[in-house]
Design a protein around this motif. Structure first.
Motif, PDB file in Angstrom:
ATOM      1  N   SER A  69       0.808  -1.217   0.000  1.00 18.68           N
ATOM      2  CA  SER A  69       0.000   0.000   0.000  1.00 18.68           C
ATOM      3  C   SER A  69       0.842   1.268   0.000  1.00 18.68           C
ATOM      4  N   ALA A  70       1.983   1.246   0.682  1.00 15.42           N
ATOM      5  CA  ALA A  70       2.822   2.443   0.780  1.00 15.42           C
ATOM      6  C   ALA A  70       3.386   2.847  -0.573  1.00 15.42           C
ATOM      7  N   LEU A  71       3.497   1.891  -1.485  1.00 16.97           N
ATOM      8  CA  LEU A  71       3.962   2.202  -2.836  1.00 16.97           C
ATOM      9  C   LEU A  71       2.812   2.687  -3.711  1.00 16.97           C
ATOM     10  N   ILE A  72       1.622   2.185  -3.461  1.00 15.45           N
ATOM     11  CA  ILE A  72       0.450   2.536  -4.254  1.00 15.45           C
ATOM     12  C   ILE A  72      -0.056   3.936  -3.905  1.00 15.45           C
ATOM     13  N   ALA A  73      -0.267   4.172  -2.630  1.00 18.39           N
ATOM     14  CA  ALA A  73      -0.832   5.445  -2.151  1.00 18.39           C
ATOM     15  C   ALA A  73       0.014   5.958  -0.994  1.00 18.39           C
ATOM     16  N   PRO A  74       1.193   6.501  -1.283  1.00 21.49           N
ATOM     17  CA  PRO A  74       2.154   6.842  -0.222  1.00 21.49           C
ATOM     18  C   PRO A  74       1.744   7.987   0.683  1.00 21.49           C
ATOM     19  N   SER A 118      -3.484  10.197  -0.220  1.00 22.88           N
ATOM     20  CA  SER A 118      -4.243  11.140  -1.049  1.00 22.88           C
ATOM     21  C   SER A 118      -4.591  10.492  -2.387  1.00 22.88           C
ATOM     22  N   GLY A 119      -4.822   9.213  -2.364  1.00 26.21           N
ATOM     23  CA  GLY A 119      -5.135   8.489  -3.584  1.00 26.21           C
ATOM     24  C   GLY A 119      -3.896   7.849  -4.193  1.00 26.21           C
ATOM     25  N   CYS A 120      -4.092   7.188  -5.318  1.00 31.86           N
ATOM     26  CA  CYS A 120      -3.000   6.472  -5.976  1.00 31.86           C
ATOM     27  C   CYS A 120      -1.996   7.439  -6.598  1.00 31.86           C
ATOM     28  N   SER A 121      -0.751   6.991  -6.621  1.00 30.77           N
ATOM     29  CA  SER A 121       0.314   7.754  -7.243  1.00 30.77           C
ATOM     30  C   SER A 121       1.187   6.797  -8.041  1.00 30.77           C
ATOM     31  N   SER A 122       1.604   7.222  -9.221  1.00 32.66           N
ATOM     32  CA  SER A 122       2.468   6.386 -10.055  1.00 32.66           C
ATOM     33  C   SER A 122       3.943   6.646  -9.776  1.00 32.66           C
ATOM     34  N   HIS A 123       4.234   7.505  -8.811  1.00 28.61           N
ATOM     35  CA  HIS A 123       5.606   7.933  -8.545  1.00 28.61           C
ATOM     36  C   HIS A 123       6.547   6.745  -8.323  1.00 28.61           C
ATOM     37  N   TYR A 124       6.150   5.817  -7.461  1.00 30.77           N
ATOM     38  CA  TYR A 124       6.994   4.665  -7.155  1.00 30.77           C
ATOM     39  C   TYR A 124       6.683   3.456  -8.039  1.00 30.77           C
ATOM     40  N   LEU A 125       5.591   3.544  -8.787  1.00 31.50           N
ATOM     41  CA  LEU A 125       5.156   2.393  -9.575  1.00 31.50           C
ATOM     42  C   LEU A 125       5.796   2.345 -10.956  1.00 31.50           C
ATOM     43  N   LEU A 126       6.323   3.468 -11.416  1.00 29.80           N
ATOM     44  CA  LEU A 126       6.885   3.521 -12.759  1.00 29.80           C
ATOM     45  C   LEU A 126       8.040   2.537 -12.942  1.00 29.80           C
ATOM     46  N   SER A 127       8.957   2.516 -11.977  1.00 34.96           N
ATOM     47  CA  SER A 127      10.107   1.616 -12.100  1.00 34.96           C
ATOM     48  C   SER A 127       9.672   0.157 -12.027  1.00 34.96           C
ATOM     49  N   ILE A 128       8.654  -0.128 -11.221  1.00 30.79           N
ATOM     50  CA  ILE A 128       8.139  -1.504 -11.133  1.00 30.79           C
ATOM     51  C   ILE A 128       7.484  -1.895 -12.447  1.00 30.79           C
ATOM     52  N   ALA A 129       6.694  -0.968 -13.014  1.00 32.58           N
ATOM     53  CA  ALA A 129       6.026  -1.234 -14.285  1.00 32.58           C
ATOM     54  C   ALA A 129       7.048  -1.445 -15.401  1.00 32.58           C
ATOM     55  N   GLN A 130       8.102  -0.626 -15.423  1.00 28.42           N
ATOM     56  CA  GLN A 130       9.143  -0.774 -16.436  1.00 28.42           C
ATOM     57  C   GLN A 130       9.842  -2.123 -16.301  1.00 28.42           C
ATOM     58  N   PHE A 131      10.047  -2.557 -15.067  1.00 30.62           N
ATOM     59  CA  PHE A 131      10.651  -3.862 -14.825  1.00 30.62           C
ATOM     60  C   PHE A 131       9.748  -4.966 -15.359  1.00 30.62           C
ATOM     61  N   ILE A 132       8.454  -4.853 -15.098  1.00 31.35           N
ATOM     62  CA  ILE A 132       7.501  -5.858 -15.573  1.00 31.35           C
ATOM     63  C   ILE A 132       7.506  -5.927 -17.095  1.00 31.35           C
ATOM     64  N   SER A 156      -7.020   1.150 -12.206  1.00 31.51           N
ATOM     65  CA  SER A 156      -6.870   2.134 -13.270  1.00 31.51           C
ATOM     66  C   SER A 156      -5.440   2.659 -13.338  1.00 31.51           C
ATOM     67  N   THR A 157      -4.836   2.870 -12.161  1.00 28.60           N
ATOM     68  CA  THR A 157      -3.456   3.357 -12.109  1.00 28.60           C
ATOM     69  C   THR A 157      -2.501   2.356 -12.727  1.00 28.60           C
ATOM     70  N   TRP A 158      -2.652   1.081 -12.376  1.00 27.08           N
ATOM     71  CA  TRP A 158      -1.798   0.047 -12.962  1.00 27.08           C
ATOM     72  C   TRP A 158      -2.037  -0.064 -14.461  1.00 27.08           C
ATOM     73  N   ASP A 159      -3.294  -0.046 -14.857  1.00 25.93           N
ATOM     74  CA  ASP A 159      -3.636  -0.261 -16.261  1.00 25.93           C
ATOM     75  C   ASP A 159      -3.020   0.808 -17.170  1.00 25.93           C
ATOM     76  N   LYS A 160      -2.936   2.037 -16.663  1.00 27.01           N
ATOM     77  CA  LYS A 160      -2.386   3.137 -17.453  1.00 27.01           C
ATOM     78  C   LYS A 160      -0.881   2.999 -17.669  1.00 27.01           C
ATOM     79  N   LEU A 161      -0.224   2.190 -16.850  1.00 23.31           N
ATOM     80  CA  LEU A 161       1.229   2.046 -16.941  1.00 23.31           C
ATOM     81  C   LEU A 161       1.664   0.993 -17.957  1.00 23.31           C
ATOM     82  N   PHE A 162       0.702   0.252 -18.534  1.00 26.66           N
ATOM     83  CA  PHE A 162       1.043  -0.823 -19.451  1.00 26.66           C
ATOM     84  C   PHE A 162       0.354  -0.638 -20.798  1.00 26.66           C
ATOM     85  N   ASP A 163       0.978  -1.167 -21.848  1.00 33.00           N
ATOM     86  CA  ASP A 163       0.358  -1.157 -23.170  1.00 33.00           C
ATOM     87  C   ASP A 163      -0.142  -2.546 -23.539  1.00 33.00           C
ATOM     88  N   PHE A 164      -0.348  -3.375 -22.534  1.00 32.58           N
ATOM     89  CA  PHE A 164      -0.943  -4.695 -22.720  1.00 32.58           C
ATOM     90  C   PHE A 164      -2.060  -4.844 -21.691  1.00 32.58           C
TER      91      PHE A 164
END
Length: 368
Positions: free
Chosen positions: A15-20, A23-37, A86-94
Motif C-alpha cells: 500500500s505504501a507504494l500505491i498510495a504513499p 491522497s489516492g494512488c500515485s504512479s511515482h513509485y510504480l513507474l520503475s516496477i512497471a518498467q521492470f515488468i 486504473s493506475t496500474w492499467d495506465k502504466l502498461f500497453d498490454f
C-alpha cells in the motif's frame, strides 16, 4: 535473469507504494516496477502482480471519517480498488486482469484449483493478472490479513520460480535500520529459524498491514515450495536494475533443495484446519506412510465441526502439533467412535469405512 532460467515471477507491491501520501494512488513509485515488468515480459518471463492498496487508495474519499471502522474500511476498499486498477492499467500497453479473493477461496481446494486455472489462462493469453485480497467482503474468519503471505500462496498456486516482495528497506537487517545506524543487511538466508524471525521488527509504514515478520512468513512459505524469494526496496529503481543484471538486490531467501509437493504445500500453508483430533502425549507415530494408521482408541478428543474431506489438525494433548490432514470422517462420526468403550465396534466401523486419515493426504508439521 536469463541465466537463472526463471519462467514465472510473482511481484508483491504494498500500500505504501500505491498510495504513499493517503491522497489516492500515485504512479511515482510504480513507474520503475512497471518498467521492470515490461522488460521481464519482453524476455519471455511470465509476471503475476499481487497489489495491495485498495483501502489506502480510497481513504481520501472519506475525509470526514476519523474512526475508520470496519464498515468504512470496506467502503474505502470498494472505492479504492477501481482507482488502483486504473493506475496500474495506465502504466502498461498490454491488457491487465483483476482477481479479487479471500482466504476462504484459497483454502477450499476446488476454488484454489479454479484460481490456478484462471491465472494460467490469463498468462497464456498475454494478460497480466493483478491479485488483491477482497477487503470489501472478507471477514476475520476468511481473510489472509496481509498481502505478503497472500503473495506466497499465489506464488505457489502460479507455480512461480521467484517471489519478489517489495519493502521500504533494502531487505532483512539484523536489527531495525530505521533506529540503528549499525544495522547490517543480510544478503542471503539459507534457513529460516527463530533467529531470523527475531530480527523482524514491526510495520514501519503508516498505510500497510504487514511488517518484516509477515515478509519472513511469506518467504518461509515460498522457499518450502522451491521458490527463490527476495525482499527488496520497492521505493528505488536500482534493485530492479540489479535483478535484470542477475545480481542480488536485497535479501535472497534460498529455496529448499527438495520442494514440498504441491498438494501438501497447500495443506500446510494455505488450507485452514476446520477442527482438531487430539491424541495422547505418549503418541509417537509419525503419521507417515511407514507408520501404523491413526486408530479410534488413540483419539482423546475431537474439537470443532468438520465434514468428510475437510482439513484437520492432529495434535497431542499438550498442544504439540503433529500434522494437518484430510479427514475421511466427519467430526460427528469421529466423536462417536472415539467415545466408544467397545473397541471391537469402533475397529469394525473403521475397517469398513477406511482409515481416519490417508497417508496420501498428510502434511507433517515440525513439532511446535
Amino acid at each position: 535473469m536469463q541465466s537463472r532460467n526463471w519462467k514465472r515471477i510473482v511481484i508483491k507491491v504494498g500500500s505504501a507504494l500505491i498510495a504513499p501520501n493517503n491522497s489516492g494512488c500515485s504512479s511515482h513509485y510504480l513507474l520503475s516496477i512497471a518498467q521492470f515488468i515490461v522488460r521481464v515480459r519482453s524476455m519471455g518471463i511470465d509476471v503475476v502482480l499481487v497489489s495491495s492498496g485498495s483501502v489506502a487508495a480510497g481513504a481520501h474519499l472519506f475525509p470526514n471519517d476519523t474512526k475508520s471502522n470496519i464498515a468504512t474500511k470496506k467502503a474505502m476498499a470498494a472505492a479504492g480498488q477501481t482507482e488502483m486498477m486504473s493506475t496500474w492499467d495506465k502504466l502498461f500497453d498490454f491488457p491487465t486482469a483483476q482477481i479479487l479473493l479471500t482466504h476462504g477461496d484459497l483454502r477450499d481446494r476446488e476454488r484454489y484449483v479454479s484460481i490456478k486455472d484462471t491465472i494460467f489462462t490469463l498468462l497464456d493469453n498475454g494478460i497480466l493478472p493483478i491479485l488483491n485480497e477482497n477487503d470489501t467482503v472478507t471477514t476475520d474468519k476468511l481473510k489472509v490479513g496481509d498481502n505478503d503471505n497472500l503473495s506466497a500462496m499465489i506464488a505457489s498456486a502460479a507455480d512461480a520460480d521467484v517471489l519478489l516482495i517489495c519493502s521500504d528497506v533494502d531487505g532483512l537487517y539484523d536489527k531495525n535500520p530505521h533506529t540503528h545506524d549499525d544495522a547490517k543487511l543480510l544478503s542471503l538466508v539459507s534457513n529460516i529459524d527463530e533467529s531470523i524471525y527475531a530480527m523482524a521488527g514491526s510495520a514501519t509504514s503508516d498505510v500497510g498491514t504487514g511488517g518484516m515478520k509477515t515478509k519472513i512468513q511469506a518467504a518461509e512459505k515460498a522457499v518450502s515450495h522451491g521458490i527463490d524469494t527476495f525482499i527488496l526496496n520497492g521505493f528505488s529503481e536500482l534493485p530492479f536494475n540489479m535483478l535484470l543484471q542477475g545480481k542480488n538486490p536485497g535479501t535472497h531467501f534460498k529455496p529448499h533443495e527438495t520442494p514440498m509437493q504441491e498438494h501438501l504445500h497447500w495443506m500446510t500453508h494455505t488450507s485452514s484446519a476446520e477442527g482438531e483430533v487430539v491424541v495422547g502425549d505418549s503418541f509417537d507415530s509419525p503419521l507417515d506412510a511407514q507408520s501404523k494408521e491413526l486408530t479410534s482408541e488413540e483419539i482423546l478428543a475431537v474439537n470443532g465441526n468438520f465434514s468428510v474431506g475437510d482439513t484437520i489438525l492432529v495434535r497431542k494433548d499438550d498442544g504439540t502439533k503433529l500434522a494437518k490432514a484430510k479427514s475421511n470422517y466427519s467430526s460427528c462420526l469421529l466423536s462417536f467412535i472415539a467415545g466408544q468403550n467397545d473397541k471391537k465396534f469402533a475397529n469394525a466401523l473403521q475397517h469398513r469405512t477406511g482409515p481416519i486419515i490417508s497417508d496420501k493426504n498428510i502434511a507433517l508439521l515440525e513439532e511446535q
